[in-house]
Write a protein that holds these residues in place. Structure first.
Motif, PDB file in Angstrom:
ATOM      1  N   LEU A   4       0.827  -1.208   0.000  1.00 19.63           N
ATOM      2  CA  LEU A   4       0.000   0.000   0.000  1.00 19.63           C
ATOM      3  C   LEU A   4       0.858   1.252   0.000  1.00 19.63           C
ATOM      4  O   LEU A   4       0.595   2.214  -0.686  1.00 19.63           O
ATOM      5  CB  LEU A   4      -0.852   0.025   1.267  1.00 19.63           C
ATOM      6  CG  LEU A   4      -2.299  -0.374   1.127  1.00 19.63           C
ATOM      7  CD1 LEU A   4      -3.021  -0.134   2.427  1.00 19.63           C
ATOM      8  CD2 LEU A   4      -2.957   0.396   0.006  1.00 19.63           C
ATOM      9  N   PHE A   5       1.880   1.233   0.807  1.00 20.96           N
ATOM     10  CA  PHE A   5       2.747   2.391   0.916  1.00 20.96           C
ATOM     11  C   PHE A   5       4.151   1.940   0.558  1.00 20.96           C
ATOM     12  O   PHE A   5       5.105   2.191   1.258  1.00 20.96           O
ATOM     13  CB  PHE A   5       2.706   2.966   2.334  1.00 20.96           C
ATOM     14  CG  PHE A   5       1.408   3.641   2.642  1.00 20.96           C
ATOM     15  CD1 PHE A   5       1.307   5.016   2.619  1.00 20.96           C
ATOM     16  CD2 PHE A   5       0.286   2.897   2.921  1.00 20.96           C
ATOM     17  CE1 PHE A   5       0.110   5.631   2.898  1.00 20.96           C
ATOM     18  CE2 PHE A   5      -0.917   3.510   3.192  1.00 20.96           C
ATOM     19  CZ  PHE A   5      -1.003   4.882   3.182  1.00 20.96           C
ATOM     20  N   GLY A 384       0.095  -1.385   5.799  1.00 25.46           N
ATOM     21  CA  GLY A 384       0.447  -0.098   5.213  1.00 25.46           C
ATOM     22  C   GLY A 384       0.284   1.053   6.179  1.00 25.46           C
ATOM     23  O   GLY A 384       1.067   1.999   6.176  1.00 25.46           O
ATOM     24  N   TYR A 385      -0.716   0.968   7.031  1.00 18.20           N
ATOM     25  CA  TYR A 385      -0.944   2.066   7.972  1.00 18.20           C
ATOM     26  C   TYR A 385       0.114   2.087   9.072  1.00 18.20           C
ATOM     27  O   TYR A 385       0.524   3.154   9.525  1.00 18.20           O
ATOM     28  CB  TYR A 385      -2.335   1.944   8.603  1.00 18.20           C
ATOM     29  CG  TYR A 385      -2.614   3.051   9.599  1.00 18.20           C
ATOM     30  CD1 TYR A 385      -3.041   4.298   9.168  1.00 18.20           C
ATOM     31  CD2 TYR A 385      -2.403   2.865  10.966  1.00 18.20           C
ATOM     32  CE1 TYR A 385      -3.267   5.332  10.064  1.00 18.20           C
ATOM     33  CE2 TYR A 385      -2.623   3.884  11.871  1.00 18.20           C
ATOM     34  CZ  TYR A 385      -3.060   5.116  11.417  1.00 18.20           C
ATOM     35  OH  TYR A 385      -3.273   6.127  12.309  1.00 18.20           O
ATOM     36  N   TRP A 386       0.576   0.919   9.493  1.00 20.32           N
ATOM     37  CA  TRP A 386       1.394   0.857  10.710  1.00 20.32           C
ATOM     38  C   TRP A 386       2.895   0.854  10.448  1.00 20.32           C
ATOM     39  O   TRP A 386       3.687   0.985  11.375  1.00 20.32           O
ATOM     40  CB  TRP A 386       1.016  -0.380  11.537  1.00 20.32           C
ATOM     41  CG  TRP A 386      -0.409  -0.367  11.997  1.00 20.32           C
ATOM     42  CD1 TRP A 386      -1.420  -1.140  11.520  1.00 20.32           C
ATOM     43  CD2 TRP A 386      -0.995   0.456  13.013  1.00 20.32           C
ATOM     44  NE1 TRP A 386      -2.597  -0.856  12.183  1.00 20.32           N
ATOM     45  CE2 TRP A 386      -2.363   0.114  13.097  1.00 20.32           C
ATOM     46  CE3 TRP A 386      -0.487   1.457  13.868  1.00 20.32           C
ATOM     47  CZ2 TRP A 386      -3.234   0.739  13.998  1.00 20.32           C
ATOM     48  CZ3 TRP A 386      -1.368   2.072  14.755  1.00 20.32           C
ATOM     49  CH2 TRP A 386      -2.718   1.715  14.817  1.00 20.32           C
ATOM     50  N   SER A 388       5.044   2.959   9.489  1.00 16.51           N
ATOM     51  CA  SER A 388       5.583   4.301   9.293  1.00 16.51           C
ATOM     52  C   SER A 388       6.931   4.396  10.002  1.00 16.51           C
ATOM     53  O   SER A 388       7.274   3.550  10.825  1.00 16.51           O
ATOM     54  CB  SER A 388       4.627   5.334   9.886  1.00 16.51           C
ATOM     55  OG  SER A 388       4.529   5.148  11.277  1.00 16.51           O
ATOM     56  N   THR A 389       7.697   5.427   9.680  1.00 16.97           N
ATOM     57  CA  THR A 389       8.970   5.613  10.384  1.00 16.97           C
ATOM     58  C   THR A 389       8.724   5.794  11.878  1.00 16.97           C
ATOM     59  O   THR A 389       9.445   5.252  12.703  1.00 16.97           O
ATOM     60  CB  THR A 389       9.725   6.837   9.843  1.00 16.97           C
ATOM     61  OG1 THR A 389       8.865   7.964   9.893  1.00 16.97           O
ATOM     62  CG2 THR A 389      10.169   6.609   8.420  1.00 16.97           C
ATOM     63  N   ASN A 390       7.687   6.555  12.195  1.00 14.27           N
ATOM     64  CA  ASN A 390       7.334   6.737  13.603  1.00 14.27           C
ATOM     65  C   ASN A 390       7.030   5.391  14.256  1.00 14.27           C
ATOM     66  O   ASN A 390       7.446   5.130  15.385  1.00 14.27           O
ATOM     67  CB  ASN A 390       6.114   7.664  13.700  1.00 14.27           C
ATOM     68  CG  ASN A 390       5.606   7.811  15.112  1.00 14.27           C
ATOM     69  OD1 ASN A 390       6.247   8.415  15.945  1.00 14.27           O
ATOM     70  ND2 ASN A 390       4.452   7.226  15.394  1.00 14.27           N
ATOM     71  N   GLY A 391       6.330   4.538  13.520  1.00 11.70           N
ATOM     72  CA  GLY A 391       5.957   3.237  14.058  1.00 11.70           C
ATOM     73  C   GLY A 391       7.166   2.359  14.310  1.00 11.70           C
ATOM     74  O   GLY A 391       7.305   1.752  15.375  1.00 11.70           O
TER      75      GLY A 391
ATOM     76  N   ALA B 164       0.924   7.839  11.403  1.00 15.43           N
ATOM     77  CA  ALA B 164       1.002   7.061  10.166  1.00 15.43           C
ATOM     78  C   ALA B 164       1.258   7.983   8.988  1.00 15.43           C
ATOM     79  O   ALA B 164       0.932   9.164   9.026  1.00 15.43           O
ATOM     80  CB  ALA B 164      -0.297   6.307   9.944  1.00 15.43           C
ATOM     81  N   ALA B 165       1.835   7.427   7.933  1.00 18.29           N
ATOM     82  CA  ALA B 165       2.113   8.212   6.735  1.00 18.29           C
ATOM     83  C   ALA B 165       0.794   8.576   6.054  1.00 18.29           C
ATOM     84  O   ALA B 165      -0.010   7.703   5.773  1.00 18.29           O
ATOM     85  CB  ALA B 165       2.990   7.413   5.785  1.00 18.29           C
ATOM     86  N   PRO B 166       0.549   9.866   5.792  1.00 25.01           N
ATOM     87  CA  PRO B 166      -0.705  10.253   5.149  1.00 25.01           C
ATOM     88  C   PRO B 166      -0.776   9.731   3.714  1.00 25.01           C
ATOM     89  O   PRO B 166       0.219   9.737   2.998  1.00 25.01           O
ATOM     90  CB  PRO B 166      -0.667  11.789   5.139  1.00 25.01           C
ATOM     91  CG  PRO B 166       0.489  12.173   5.987  1.00 25.01           C
ATOM     92  CD  PRO B 166       1.414  11.006   6.070  1.00 25.01           C
ATOM     93  N   ARG B 167      -1.957   9.275   3.328  1.00 20.84           N
ATOM     94  CA  ARG B 167      -2.169   8.779   1.967  1.00 20.84           C
ATOM     95  C   ARG B 167      -1.818   9.847   0.935  1.00 20.84           C
ATOM     96  O   ARG B 167      -1.331   9.552  -0.156  1.00 20.84           O
ATOM     97  CB  ARG B 167      -3.653   8.368   1.829  1.00 20.84           C
ATOM     98  CG  ARG B 167      -3.984   7.651   0.551  1.00 20.84           C
ATOM     99  CD  ARG B 167      -3.359   6.279   0.567  1.00 20.84           C
ATOM    100  NE  ARG B 167      -3.578   5.555  -0.662  1.00 20.84           N
ATOM    101  CZ  ARG B 167      -4.445   4.556  -0.807  1.00 20.84           C
ATOM    102  NH1 ARG B 167      -5.199   4.195   0.198  1.00 20.84           N
ATOM    103  NH2 ARG B 167      -4.570   3.932  -1.953  1.00 20.84           N
ATOM    104  N   ALA B 170       1.630   9.379  -0.253  1.00 21.46           N
ATOM    105  CA  ALA B 170       2.098   8.048  -0.664  1.00 21.46           C
ATOM    106  C   ALA B 170       2.734   8.125  -2.049  1.00 21.46           C
ATOM    107  O   ALA B 170       2.125   8.613  -2.995  1.00 21.46           O
ATOM    108  CB  ALA B 170       0.932   7.063  -0.673  1.00 21.46           C
ATOM    109  N   THR B 175       7.844   8.087   3.228  1.00 17.86           N
ATOM    110  CA  THR B 175       7.470   9.329   3.892  1.00 17.86           C
ATOM    111  C   THR B 175       7.992   9.249   5.322  1.00 17.86           C
ATOM    112  O   THR B 175       7.851   8.216   5.966  1.00 17.86           O
ATOM    113  CB  THR B 175       5.934   9.463   3.912  1.00 17.86           C
ATOM    114  OG1 THR B 175       5.471   9.601   2.574  1.00 17.86           O
ATOM    115  CG2 THR B 175       5.501  10.664   4.735  1.00 17.86           C
TER     116      THR B 175
END
Lengths: 487, 405
Positions: A4-5, A384-386, A388-391, B164-167, B170, B175
């Motif tokens: 997704l990302f 895809g949501y989880w 992230s770099t922050n995650g 979370a990375a904003p869509r 993407a 990101t």
């Protein structure tokens, strides 16, 4: 993996770059895979139990949740989080409303961590997220305690129809989606829309904007007993606020003067609708199998949903016994709650009475405090949501803090965890089996050994000062690795 | 072939764990610091254009909202007049000077032509710049970044504030997402930090999204530590509101000032789903929004010449109020855009009217300006040459209203 990302930049040939893909991690065996998905964290005891009973018998026993003794957890909660057992009246009398909300979150974390009814707790989390209610919305702070106890828990492994009926009369849900202000003449569409879009049919489930308005009319007068009414905090139907006219919902006429039956009839229509069967089946398969669930499995589930009138156990049985499930290793990334609780369970960390503080700190940093998702669609259930770099950064920081006993109220006995395995090779293998429950790739095994013994001698017993200096770091790194990110 | 920063470093023989890498990144980024920055602010929950930018000159507005309408200018708690027909909700007062000085434009009756009244579907479509679902995963701002991607792009080129990375962002590369600058570091014992980073690099050496993201995370941590953004507090007397959104926008400003190479940023402000008790919600949210944007403008000073900020919301709200002192889901809403390249001080609109026969669907303000006309003009003026069909693959009716220079 679902991309997704996806982050694949233009590739440049590079002799040193590994082409390793996480799909190539040695997969866990079927028992471990099942435990990964059906519990909040694998332990060697659970693996032993499943081997003794056999996978199918273990699953049947977990689905028969009421037969599993859980007194120890319950006694603990009675001491630690008494408000989760309180009546509406007792809750309303609390001097500090925040106490109820805080204790419900704590109880949720403790149950995930300690309960013997692990599959049940997994399903409680699934339905709490499906019927997501934001905890900080006025009176919901108190009412969510009742929703958890009276709506989600009784039906988590029961019938979807019963669960939906219960949710539609849940004071917390009615307040959260504003239905307590939905009255004849000037209806409020909030609950009606989300009931169809998020709880049953799905956004492409075949309802129209007119259906939204008609369903809103059906639920006029569905509210919560007011203070001093003798029914405070419980569901209350106000006939004089109900629109008694005729309505049409999804092509079906609902005759005039139906009263409370209007809404109940809508719930019954939605609970048995083929779109609901497809929507719930997709969400269950997404939760237990893959972010993009296999269509054939979803189709079989939707048929079972309609044949069994939404019997949740029949749906789970089909999932766990399917080939699709057994082939789905590493298709589900742990969400923060699953990551944190599984790390605590795998390491046998001993959380003291203050442990929730440390857990909460990282649930917050990772963005998954129970019941803290504001909109009504619930926490996302896809990688895809989880990712992230922050995650990732906060997962690593949590792992390091846990392994180094730097979380308030949580101590990790790393010496007990490694036992007598003080030679680097044996120590790494032992920890990988205890924490990751799967074999390591040779490269990674060597990396871990190199971290323990810089001279790469894998067979010499480590001196105590190296064990003290290095083993917590090694545990943190194992929990930080991709081996521990999937469930 | 376009090279990513990471691959560029590999070719020059520098791993991103190398102590040299952060300084190299900074040097490269500083040379193109004159580049454009686009900031997207998503108002999640469907913000009510009719009460935020009230059409006080339209009598039907007062007919449809007897209990909720913002009074005409000059009354107590009345609208702040913009052009004799539209006004600001009084909670937007902090933005009035920017409108008057011509750096802020408002676009009304603006939105997506998609008929969806679902928050989640409509947000997803708007973040992707689409009106119909397709399999494309990228966001509109992400496609812009993919188009511009070259050697000068560092790991911080796409910045998302939140968990979370904003869509919206993407795209083909990672990101960087964070909640707070001060929390964005690897918290392991100092003596083991370098070794831990190196081992994480090795463990996440593969090509899955998780592994790529992990390595970019490590690079970003190094870059940020070297840039030390704490030395760039707000300038020009800017004071951000003490709220989550205010702090996030302040952090974006800090990172721009620290020159880590931000090219696009996305933030969200939620809470706009005003089915019930709308007045209190807007009285609370609008000052937070307006004061944050105004503080950011003050903070950035002359740098606003290369920064454009634009707001979105998935749809507007029903033109008539409901029985809960709120409004249900509607259609058209509004866009705010702020920056040195904005032809501001105007409300751009083709007002559809609020008579019963003018309303869309169940009683909504009609969309007369596709939001992609605003974004398309912005991109084509700032990045001439980017094909619009790349930016908005299912929209070929682009018309520019002259909002940007």
């Amino acid at each position: 993996m679902v991309a997704l990302f996806s982050t694949g930049m233009a590739k440049v040939p590079d002799a040193r770059a590994s082409t390793r893909n996480s799909d190539a991690l040695p997969p866990p065996d079927p028992d471990t895979l099942t435990l990964n998905r059906c519990t909040f964290g694998v332990s060697n005891e659970l693996i032993g139990e499943m081997q003794r009973r056999g996978r199918e018998n273990w699953l049947e026993r977990q689905m028969d949740w009421e037969s599993i003794d859980d007194r120890e957890t319950n006694d603990f909660l009675h001491r630690q989080t008494p408000t989760v057992f309180m009546s509406a009246k007792e809750l309303a009398a609390l001097p500090n409303r925040g106490q109820a909300a805080n204790e419900l979150k704590q109880a949720t974390v403790y149950r995930a961590m300690y309960s013997n009814r692990q599959l049940y707790e997994v399903m409680v989390e699934f339905w709490s997220n499906h019927f997501s209610i934001y905890h900080r919305d006025g009176p919901v702070t108190l009412l969510k305690t009742l929703d958890d106890r009276n709506v989600i828990r009784p039906h988590a492994l029961g019938s979807f129809r019963d669960l939906l009926h219960a949710s539609s009369k849940s004071p917390a849900m009615l307040v959260y989606l504003d239905n307590h202000t939905n009255v004849a003449g000037t209806p409020n569409e909030n609950y009606a829309r989300e009931l169809m879009e998020l709880h049953t049919l799905g956004v492409d489930g075949g309802y129209t904007e007119t259906d939204v308005q008609e369903v809103a009319r059906c639920f006029t007068g569905w509210a919560v007993g007011r203070r001093g009414s003798g029914n405070m905090g419980n569901f209350q139907f106000y006939p004089r606020l109900h629109d008694q006219g005729e309505k049409t919902v999804l092509g079906t006429a609902i005759p005039a003067n139906g009263g409370i039956r209007d809404g109940e009839q809508v719930i019954d229509m939605l609970a048995g609708h083929p779109s609901t069967a497809r929507f719930i089946s997709t969400k269950l398969a997404r939760h237990f199998v893959a972010d993009e669930p296999p269509q054939a499995l979803v189709d079989r589930l939707a048929r079972i949903f309609l044949d069994t009138d939404g019997d949740i156990r029949s749906l789970l049985r089909e999932i766990f016994l399917s080939d699709e499930f057994l082939r789905s290793a590493d298709q589900k990334l742990k969400r923060p709650m699953e990551y944190i609780i599984s790390a605590l369970r795998s390491t046998r960390a001993s959380p003291g009475p203050q442990a929730y503080r440390g857990v909460r700190q990282y649930l917050f940093a990772l963005g998954q405090i129970p019941f803290d998702w504001v909109p009504p669609d619930g926490y996302p259930d896809v990688a895809g949501y989880w990712t992230s770099t922050n995650g990732l950064l906060n997962r690593w920081n949590f792992a390091s803090a846990l392994a180094g006993s730097r979380l308030p109220g949580i101590r990790l006995d790393y010496l007990a965890l490694i036992g007598r395995n003080w030679r680097p090779g044996a120590l790494v293998d032992h920890l990988a089996a205890r924490l990751l429950h799967r074999p390591l790739l040779d490269d990674d095994r060597r990396s871990f050994i190199g971290y323990l013994a810089s001279d790469k001698s894998a067979t010499k017993r480590l001196p105590v000062e190296i064990v003290e200096e290095r083993v917590p770091g090694l545990i943190g790194l194992m929990l930080s690795s991709d081996y521990f990110q999937y469930r | 072939m376009k090279l990513s920063r990471r691959n560029f470093l590999k070719i020059t023989g520098l791993g991103s764990a190398s102590a040299l890498a952060p300084r190299l990144l900074l040097a490269a980024d500083a040379s193109d610091s004159a580049d454009d920055i686009i900031i997207s602010v998503f108002l999640r929950g469907a913000a009510d254009g009719l009460n935020i930018i009230p059409p006080h000159g339209d009598g039907d507005y007062y007919r449809l909202r007897p209990g909720l309408a913002i009074a005409p200018p000059g009354n107590e708690q009345g609208a702040l007049d913009l052009d004799g027909f539209f006004g600001f909700h009084p909670g937007m007062a902090a933005l009035l000077p920017l409108y008057q000085s011509g750096e802020l434009a408002v676009i009304h009756a603006c939105g997506s032509p998609s008929p969806s009244h679902s928050h989640f579907e409509a947000q997803d479509l708007m973040e992707r710049g689409l009106t119909t679902n397709n399999s494309s995963f990228s966001g509109w701002l992400g496609r812009y970044l993919d188009y511009r991607m070259d050697d000068s792009f560092g790991v911080f080129h796409a910045l998302g504030m939140g968990n979370a990375a904003p869509r919206t962002l993407a795209h083909d590369a990672s990101t960087i997402t964070m909640n707070r600058i001060e929390d964005f570091s690897l918290l392991v014992p100092e003596a083991q930090k370098a070794e831990t980073e190196a081992l994480l690099q090795a463990l996440y050496a593969g090509d899955s999204p998780l592994e790529n993201g992990a390595r970019d995370t490590l690079t970003a941590v190094d870059t940020l530590a070297a840039a030390d953004p704490a030395q760039y507090p707000p300038q020009n007397g800017a004071t951000y509101p003490d709220t989550g959104f205010g702090a996030q926008l302040q952090a974006v400003g800090q990172l721009i000032r620290a020159d880590v190479g931000v090219r696009a940023a996305a933030l969200s402000l939620g809470g706009w789903d005003t089915h019930q008790g709308e007045s209190a919600t807007l009285d609370n949210l609008l000052p937070e929004l307006a004061q944050s944007l105004a503080a950011f403008h003050t903070d950035m000073g002359t740098a606003m010449d290369r920064i454009t900020l634009v707001t979105h919301t998935e749809f507007g709200r029903r033109a008539y109020e409901n029985g809960s002192a709120g409004t249900d889901h509607g259609h058209a809403s509004f866009v705010l855009t702020l920056g040195g390249n904005v032809n501001g001080g105007r409300v751009y609109h083709d007002w559809p009217g609020l008579r019963d026969q003018d309303l869309y669907g169940k009683g909504d303000l009609e969309v007369t300006m596709d939001y992609r006309n605003v974004l398309g003009e912005l991109i084509s003026k700032r990045t001439p040459g980017m094909p619009m069909e790349l930016l908005f693959p299912d929209f070929d009716q682009l018309q520019f209203a002259g909002i940007y220079t």
